[in-house]
Design a protein around this motif. Structure first.
Motif, PDB file in Angstrom:
ATOM      1  N   THR A  35       0.841  -1.196   0.000  1.00 23.73           N
ATOM      2  CA  THR A  35       0.000   0.000   0.000  1.00 23.73           C
ATOM      3  C   THR A  35       0.879   1.249   0.000  1.00 23.73           C
ATOM      4  OG1 THR A  35      -0.074   0.240   2.404  1.00 23.73           O
ATOM      5  CG2 THR A  35      -1.670  -1.273   1.393  1.00 23.73           C
ATOM      6  N   GLU A  36       0.212   2.396  -0.100  1.00 21.19           N
ATOM      7  CA  GLU A  36       0.957   3.656  -0.066  1.00 21.19           C
ATOM      8  C   GLU A  36       1.619   3.889   1.290  1.00 21.19           C
ATOM      9  OE1 GLU A  36      -3.498   4.704   0.394  1.00 21.19           O
ATOM     10  OE2 GLU A  36      -2.233   3.192  -0.585  1.00 21.19           O
ATOM     11  N   ASP A  41      -0.802  -5.140   1.593  1.00 21.04           N
ATOM     12  CA  ASP A  41      -2.238  -4.870   1.511  1.00 21.04           C
ATOM     13  C   ASP A  41      -3.011  -6.059   2.095  1.00 21.04           C
ATOM     14  OD1 ASP A  41      -4.905  -4.461   0.713  1.00 21.04           O
ATOM     15  OD2 ASP A  41      -4.282  -3.337  -1.056  1.00 21.04           O
ATOM     16  N   GLU A 367       1.501   4.623  -6.533  1.00 21.45           N
ATOM     17  CA  GLU A 367       0.618   5.776  -6.730  1.00 21.45           C
ATOM     18  C   GLU A 367      -0.195   5.636  -8.012  1.00 21.45           C
ATOM     19  OE1 GLU A 367       3.336   9.024  -6.573  1.00 21.45           O
ATOM     20  OE2 GLU A 367       3.334   9.144  -4.370  1.00 21.45           O
ATOM     21  N   SER A 369      -1.098   2.824  -9.401  1.00 19.53           N
ATOM     22  CA  SER A 369      -2.086   1.779  -9.139  1.00 19.53           C
ATOM     23  C   SER A 369      -3.247   2.316  -8.316  1.00 19.53           C
ATOM     24  CB  SER A 369      -1.418   0.609  -8.405  1.00 19.53           C
ATOM     25  OG  SER A 369      -2.359  -0.385  -8.069  1.00 19.53           O
ATOM     26  N   THR A 370      -2.945   3.121  -7.311  1.00 20.48           N
ATOM     27  CA  THR A 370      -4.000   3.671  -6.457  1.00 20.48           C
ATOM     28  C   THR A 370      -4.893   4.622  -7.236  1.00 20.48           C
ATOM     29  OG1 THR A 370      -2.548   3.462  -4.528  1.00 20.48           O
ATOM     30  CG2 THR A 370      -4.458   4.910  -4.311  1.00 20.48           C
ATOM     31  N   ARG A 371      -4.296   5.430  -8.115  1.00 19.92           N
ATOM     32  CA  ARG A 371      -5.105   6.334  -8.940  1.00 19.92           C
ATOM     33  C   ARG A 371      -6.043   5.557  -9.854  1.00 19.92           C
ATOM     34  NH1 ARG A 371      -0.232   9.187  -9.625  1.00 19.92           N
ATOM     35  NH2 ARG A 371       0.046   8.246 -11.688  1.00 19.92           N
ATOM     36  N   GLY A 374      -7.827   2.479  -6.949  1.00 16.67           N
ATOM     37  CA  GLY A 374      -8.172   2.731  -5.564  1.00 16.67           C
ATOM     38  C   GLY A 374      -7.565   1.692  -4.644  1.00 16.67           C
ATOM     39  N   SER A 375      -8.263   1.412  -3.545  1.00 16.85           N
ATOM     40  CA  SER A 375      -7.815   0.402  -2.597  1.00 16.85           C
ATOM     41  C   SER A 375      -9.000  -0.472  -2.221  1.00 16.85           C
ATOM     42  CB  SER A 375      -7.220   1.060  -1.345  1.00 16.85           C
ATOM     43  OG  SER A 375      -8.177   1.899  -0.721  1.00 16.85           O
TER      44      SER A 375
END
Length: 504
Positions: A35-36, A41, A367, A369-371, A374-375
């Motif tokens: 995760t960030e 995760d 970052e 991947s999250t954009r 999401g999570s």
């Protein structure tokens, strides 16, 4: 290209009775687990998170090579590769199997290499012809040699894992369990549940040999399928750990989980062949070591390389290895992070980077991947600006009146679902027409009236297309209705949906 007997070099008799488990995954970017907040995760990958809580996670572990038939022998021998070596026993006679073969019963699954002697592991790998095709397919030398490209899958990981699980059982004789499984390696076709979907290639330019498209939407499509297959890889890890626990082997075993090399998903970049731009994706690999009777997890940020695995096993078992090792035991207290991480490429490239550059590259990938996704587990099925639509009934939204957009669903070829089958019609692909110039509509995919995926359309040449994957949990037994909606509105106005295609 294969030897049948143990090399003549005298190997030690091992007095230790510790079971050894080595799990080797393939094409696995460590950053995709994280995760960030630089933690594993726990939502998407609960079994890797649980492993991290009961083992030592070597967070700075790196590979030395960007290709399987170089990196796996390095892992299994503790030695760097010499020129012209092939992934076979006669070229790597000193390896983990020959080291333990006098004292341990060996259960080895090698889908690409053949390092275990046939008298120790008579059924450890496919036939020579199959392995040769896999090696040629991996490095894409078939075109260079003017041989026909091998079009089949590398293996059937699900069947290989099932066979491996059947070998795990208590024994008076110490045993080595080694599984090299081609996960989350391409072809991407597995959902987290283990069911498969149609994995035919999509848009013609987004999956060129080992190079990603310059179109970020197409790269996201591939990355989505990678993440889903990585979630299945997590499921496989959980199956193996539970089997070890149920047989009473888990606590007393030395368990090592790693991968041969990473993979990159940068638009326009190479996915596998290392260079200065993707080394931060290729070099880092997951590496977890659970010592016998270890209680609790730990994080080790010291130096850790793929060639350190055999020295670590030898250290744990109290063995003096009778050949030169280029690696060192991960249990050594004086390990330091090298000033440079070096990865040798198949085509002669040598990519170097400081650890700070590796970390910066991993952070950038996380970052991105999250954009895009999401999570959380379900967010993998949603790309773009309308993630909040997931799980909602289409009847809850007003119709978008006057929309000129239309679509044609080209995949799946059937909407029928059998709960007893391992196949699911989850790959949804098609084309869009009537799109205003310069506009690429956001799309929602509903199954039986409930929105289960959100995606972006993209343009290839003059055609506008869409591709996504929907969860198998969306389907009911028998025929299902798959409907594509164009989405407009939000966040300042209410979302409206235009039904543009449907298939039963």
């Amino acid at each position: 290209m294969s030897a049948t007997k143990t090399p003549t070099r005298a190997m030690p008799v091992v007095s230790a009775k510790t079971p050894v488990v080595l799990l080797l995954f393939d094409e696995f970017a460590e950053g995709s687990l994280i995760t960030e907040h630089n933690r594993i995760d726990r939502i998407r990958y609960p079994n890797f998170a649980a492993l991290g809580a009961s083992s030592t996670w070597y967070r700075n572990a790196t590979t030395l090579y960007d290709i399987t038939d170089w990196s796996v022998p390095a892992i299994l021998s503790g030695q760097r590769r010499h020129p012209h070596q092939l992934p076979i026993l006669s070229h790597h006679p000193n390896n983990l199997f020959t080291l333990l073969g006098r004292s341990y019963r060996i259960h080895s699954f090698e889908p690409v290499t053949r390092l275990c002697p046939a008298n120790i592991c008579p059924k450890s790998s496919p036939s020579f012809g199959t392995r040769l095709r896999r090696v040629l397919s991996d490095v894409k030398t078939t075109s260079l040699l003017r041989l026909p490209a091998w079009q089949g899958d590398w293996s059937n990981p699900r069947d290989e894992v099932a066979a491996f699980l059947r070998t795990i059982h208590p024994s008076r004789r110490p045993e080595l369990y080694m599984l090299h499984v081609l996960l989350p390696h391409t072809p991407y076709r597995y959902l987290p549940s283990g069911r498969t979907y149609e994995h035919s290639r999509g848009a013609r330019d987004y999956n060129a040999p080992y190079r990603s498209s310059t179109n970020s939407t197409l790269v996201d499509d591939v990355y989505q399928r990678y993440l889903l297959q990585l979630a299945y890889t997590d499921r496989v890890l959980g199956q193996i750990v539970r089997r070890l626990q149920s047989t009473g082997l888990w606590n007393r075993s030395l368990v090592i989980v790693t991968a041969d090399e990473g993979i990159s998903f940068q638009p326009g970049g190479h996915r596998r062949f290392v260079n200065p731009h993707n080394v931060a994706d290729i070099a880092p690999v997951p590496l977890f070591v659970k010592r016998p009777w270890q209680r609790g997890g730990a994080v080790d940020d010291g130096s850790a390389r793929s060639i350190d695995i055999v020295p670590t096993i030898a250290d744990a078992l109290g063995i003096k290895v009778p050949w030169h090792l280029d690696g060192e035991s991960l249990f050594a207290g004086d390990r330091r992070v090298p000033s440079e991480i070096v990865v040798n490429g198949y085509f002669g490239t040598v990519a170097k980077a400081t650890l700070a550059k590796i970390h910066a590259g991993q952070k950038a990938a996380i970052e991105r991947s999250t954009r895009s996704f999401g999570s959380g587990a379900d967010s993998v099925f949603a790309r773009g600006a309308y993630r909040e639509l997931l799980g909602k009934e289409t009847a809850d939204y007003p119709a978008w009146q006057g929309a000129s957009i239309r679509a044609k669903i080209r995949r799946p070829s059937t909407t029928r679902f059998d709960p007893q089958s391992s196949f699911t019609p989850s790959r949804v692909m098609g084309t869009v027409s009537g799109v205003p110039t310069g506009d690429l509509p956001q799309l929602a995919v509903a199954v039986n009236g409930r929105i289960v995926a959100v995606t972006k359309s993209f343009r290839i040449g003059q055609a506008t297309r869409f591709e996504t994957v929907v969860p198998d949990s969306a389907f009911r037994a028998g025929s299902n209705a798959i409907t594509i909606f164009a989405v407009r509105g939000g966040p300042g106005g209410r979302v409206a949906l235009a039904k543009i295609a449907s298939r039963r």
